[in-house]
Design a protein around this motif. Structure first.
Motif, PDB file in Angstrom:
ATOM      1  N   ILE A  76       0.818  -1.221   0.000  1.00 46.04           N
ATOM      2  CA  ILE A  76       0.000   0.000   0.000  1.00 46.04           C
ATOM      3  C   ILE A  76       0.851   1.271   0.000  1.00 46.04           C
ATOM      4  N   ILE A  77       2.170   1.124  -0.175  1.00 42.73           N
ATOM      5  CA  ILE A  77       3.045   2.297  -0.235  1.00 42.73           C
ATOM      6  C   ILE A  77       3.287   2.656  -1.692  1.00 42.73           C
ATOM      7  N   SER A  78       3.082   3.915  -2.027  1.00 43.80           N
ATOM      8  CA  SER A  78       3.149   4.366  -3.414  1.00 43.80           C
ATOM      9  C   SER A  78       4.575   4.317  -3.969  1.00 43.80           C
ATOM     10  N   GLU A  79       4.730   3.751  -5.154  1.00 47.99           N
ATOM     11  CA  GLU A  79       6.028   3.770  -5.833  1.00 47.99           C
ATOM     12  C   GLU A  79       6.373   5.167  -6.328  1.00 47.99           C
ATOM     13  N   ASP A  80       5.372   5.960  -6.641  1.00 48.50           N
ATOM     14  CA  ASP A  80       5.613   7.319  -7.132  1.00 48.50           C
ATOM     15  C   ASP A  80       6.036   8.257  -6.010  1.00 48.50           C
ATOM     16  N   ASN A  81       5.493   8.024  -4.824  1.00 49.15           N
ATOM     17  CA  ASN A  81       5.840   8.854  -3.670  1.00 49.15           C
ATOM     18  C   ASN A  81       5.693   7.999  -2.422  1.00 49.15           C
ATOM     19  N   PRO A  82       6.797   7.441  -1.906  1.00 46.21           N
ATOM     20  CA  PRO A  82       6.702   6.508  -0.783  1.00 46.21           C
ATOM     21  C   PRO A  82       6.215   7.145   0.513  1.00 46.21           C
ATOM     22  N   ALA A  83       6.048   8.454   0.529  1.00 45.10           N
ATOM     23  CA  ALA A  83       5.436   9.089   1.698  1.00 45.10           C
ATOM     24  C   ALA A  83       3.936   8.872   1.718  1.00 45.10           C
ATOM     25  N   VAL A  84       3.379   8.442   0.602  1.00 44.93           N
ATOM     26  CA  VAL A  84       1.945   8.200   0.501  1.00 44.93           C
ATOM     27  C   VAL A  84       1.676   6.725   0.815  1.00 44.93           C
ATOM     28  N   VAL A  85       0.920   6.485   1.878  1.00 39.23           N
ATOM     29  CA  VAL A  85       0.597   5.127   2.319  1.00 39.23           C
ATOM     30  C   VAL A  85      -0.919   4.968   2.290  1.00 39.23           C
ATOM     31  N   GLY A  86      -1.388   3.973   1.570  1.00 46.08           N
ATOM     32  CA  GLY A  86      -2.824   3.752   1.460  1.00 46.08           C
ATOM     33  C   GLY A  86      -3.408   3.119   2.704  1.00 46.08           C
ATOM     34  N   GLN A  87      -4.713   2.985   2.719  1.00 49.13           N
ATOM     35  CA  GLN A  87      -5.415   2.387   3.852  1.00 49.13           C
ATOM     36  C   GLN A  87      -5.111   0.893   3.917  1.00 49.13           C
ATOM     37  N   GLY A  88      -5.055   0.362   5.141  1.00 52.09           N
ATOM     38  CA  GLY A  88      -4.847  -1.072   5.322  1.00 52.09           C
ATOM     39  C   GLY A  88      -3.565  -1.435   6.038  1.00 52.09           C
ATOM     40  N   CYS A  89      -2.843  -0.448   6.574  1.00 54.52           N
ATOM     41  CA  CYS A  89      -1.597  -0.737   7.289  1.00 54.52           C
ATOM     42  C   CYS A  89      -1.875  -1.620   8.505  1.00 54.52           C
ATOM     43  N   ILE A  90      -1.065  -2.654   8.686  1.00 55.77           N
ATOM     44  CA  ILE A  90      -1.203  -3.552   9.831  1.00 55.77           C
ATOM     45  C   ILE A  90      -0.143  -3.269  10.892  1.00 55.77           C
ATOM     46  N   ARG A  91       0.647  -2.225  10.717  1.00 55.54           N
ATOM     47  CA  ARG A  91       1.681  -1.798  11.664  1.00 55.54           C
ATOM     48  C   ARG A  91       2.668  -2.924  11.989  1.00 55.54           C
ATOM     49  N   CYS A  92       3.042  -3.667  10.956  1.00 52.02           N
ATOM     50  CA  CYS A  92       4.054  -4.709  11.115  1.00 52.02           C
ATOM     51  C   CYS A  92       5.450  -4.118  11.229  1.00 52.02           C
ATOM     52  N   CYS A  93       5.597  -2.866  10.788  1.00 50.64           N
ATOM     53  CA  CYS A  93       6.853  -2.117  10.843  1.00 50.64           C
ATOM     54  C   CYS A  93       7.923  -2.636   9.890  1.00 50.64           C
ATOM     55  N   ALA A  94       7.521  -3.397   8.874  1.00 45.30           N
ATOM     56  CA  ALA A  94       8.494  -3.834   7.872  1.00 45.30           C
ATOM     57  C   ALA A  94       9.127  -2.636   7.182  1.00 45.30           C
ATOM     58  N   CYS A  95       8.323  -1.625   6.889  1.00 50.76           N
ATOM     59  CA  CYS A  95       8.861  -0.437   6.218  1.00 50.76           C
ATOM     60  C   CYS A  95       9.801   0.332   7.133  1.00 50.76           C
ATOM     61  N   VAL A  96       9.453   0.403   8.428  1.00 50.42           N
ATOM     62  CA  VAL A  96      10.289   1.117   9.394  1.00 50.42           C
ATOM     63  C   VAL A  96      11.650   0.451   9.507  1.00 50.42           C
ATOM     64  N   LYS A  97      11.650  -0.869   9.623  1.00 51.42           N
ATOM     65  CA  LYS A  97      12.905  -1.600   9.798  1.00 51.42           C
ATOM     66  C   LYS A  97      13.731  -1.643   8.520  1.00 51.42           C
ATOM     67  N   ALA A  98      13.064  -1.562   7.362  1.00 54.03           N
ATOM     68  CA  ALA A  98      13.797  -1.653   6.091  1.00 54.03           C
ATOM     69  C   ALA A  98      14.482  -0.346   5.720  1.00 54.03           C
ATOM     70  N   CYS A  99      13.977   0.770   6.211  1.00 54.53           N
ATOM     71  CA  CYS A  99      14.463   2.074   5.753  1.00 54.53           C
ATOM     72  C   CYS A  99      15.898   2.350   6.214  1.00 54.53           C
ATOM     73  N   PRO A 100      16.843   2.522   5.291  1.00 54.09           N
ATOM     74  CA  PRO A 100      18.237   2.776   5.684  1.00 54.09           C
ATOM     75  C   PRO A 100      18.452   4.170   6.261  1.00 54.09           C
ATOM     76  N   GLU A 101      17.502   5.064   6.043  1.00 52.24           N
ATOM     77  CA  GLU A 101      17.625   6.436   6.525  1.00 52.24           C
ATOM     78  C   GLU A 101      16.774   6.698   7.772  1.00 52.24           C
ATOM     79  N   GLN A 102      16.095   5.669   8.267  1.00 50.50           N
ATOM     80  CA  GLN A 102      15.189   5.804   9.418  1.00 50.50           C
ATOM     81  C   GLN A 102      14.146   6.901   9.166  1.00 50.50           C
ATOM     82  N   ALA A 103      13.673   6.936   7.933  1.00 49.88           N
ATOM     83  CA  ALA A 103      12.727   7.981   7.543  1.00 49.88           C
ATOM     84  C   ALA A 103      11.279   7.578   7.773  1.00 49.88           C
TER      85      ALA A 103
END
Length: 260
Positions: free
Chosen positions: A203-230
């Motif tokens: 649900i994270i946009s390829e065009d703008n990864p700051a845009v996250v669609g509805q349906g997040c399960i808060r697994c934090c995969a994106c948080v842990k994957a980000c090399p910049e802690q963004a």
């Protein structure tokens, strides 16, 4: 070699996969089964159905969400055709407790004509905070998982019928109301798109990864994957959970294993 060991896991941050593999290899060797992996982390894996036979072993590993089996796995499990296979269930939780998740998984898989003869609850680093379950599963956890695999093999060969007795209550604990809480993105984002590739809900946009669609399960995969802690969560309900975990759940919990 007769039959297949179907290793099935949902693992957004790789902990359940790591534990599943630690059990699967020695279990397959002890039972003489061919290994086959089924990754449910992304939608294309969850959309497939699995049909087992009585010669097979069904190994299911999943992260505990709010003391229950993750709801997004319901459709896959509903289509499971157990065929009389022996089954092993592994609940992976973030050092708080697994509540009714292990019992729910055993019940569900048993209902789909698998004979659940072994089960375990193992600890992983909590997805919301690295201060709880830090660095787990660690080497001792994986060693314990390997030892459990040999007991699970004996249970599978014993002829004793399941289901294995595990802790938990029926009816299972109520799930909390769904909340539309999505990760935020700081200006440190370089648009490397790692978060896009790791999101199990896609649900994270390829065009703008700051845009996250509805349906997040808060697994934090994106948080842990980000090399910049963004990527981060700072919403009040999440911060309250983190505060509770860091205050009350930092003492080391050990794996628990059950066989028939």
């Amino acid at each position: 070699m007769s039959g297949t060991l179907h290793t099935v896991f949902f693992s957004p941050t790789s902990s359940s996969k790591k534990i599943a593999r630690a059990v699967a290899w020695p279990l397959s060797q002890a039972l003489g089964k061919e290994l086959c992996e089924h990754d449910l982390t992304f939608p294309q894996g969850r959309n497939k159905s699995l049909h087992c036979t009585s010669d097979d072993i069904f190994l299911f590993a999943f992260p505990v969400y709010a003391g229950r089996v993750p709801r997004l796995l319901n459709s896959f499990l509903a289509q499971l055709s157990g065929g009389g296979a022996r089954a092993v269930v592994l609940a992976v939780y973030g050092n708080r407790h697994y509540d009714d998740a292990l019992l729910e998984a055993v019940d569900t898989i048993q209902e789909h004509h698998c004979d659940v003869v072994s089960a375990g609850a193992l600890v992983a680093e909590h997805s919301l905070t690295p201060k709880v379950g830090t660095g787990r599963p660690d080497n001792q956890d994986l060693k314990n998982a390997e030892e459990f695999a040999h007991h699970a093999a004996q249970a599978a060969l014993s002829g004793h019928a399941g289901p294995v007795t595990v802790p938990g209550k029926r009816p299972y604990k109520d799930l909390p109301p769904a909340m539309d809480i999505r990760p935020k993105t700081s200006d440190a984002c370089t648009q490397c798109l790692l978060c896009v590739s790791q999101c199990p809900m896609q649900i994270i946009s390829e065009d703008n990864p700051a845009v996250v669609g509805q349906g997040c399960i808060r697994c934090c995969a994106c948080v842990k994957a980000c090399p910049e802690q963004a990527k981060f969560f700072d919403q009040e309900p999440v911060l309250k959970i983190i505060g509770m975990l860091e205050e009350k759940c930092r003492d080391r919990r050990e794996p628990e294993f059950y066989t028939v």
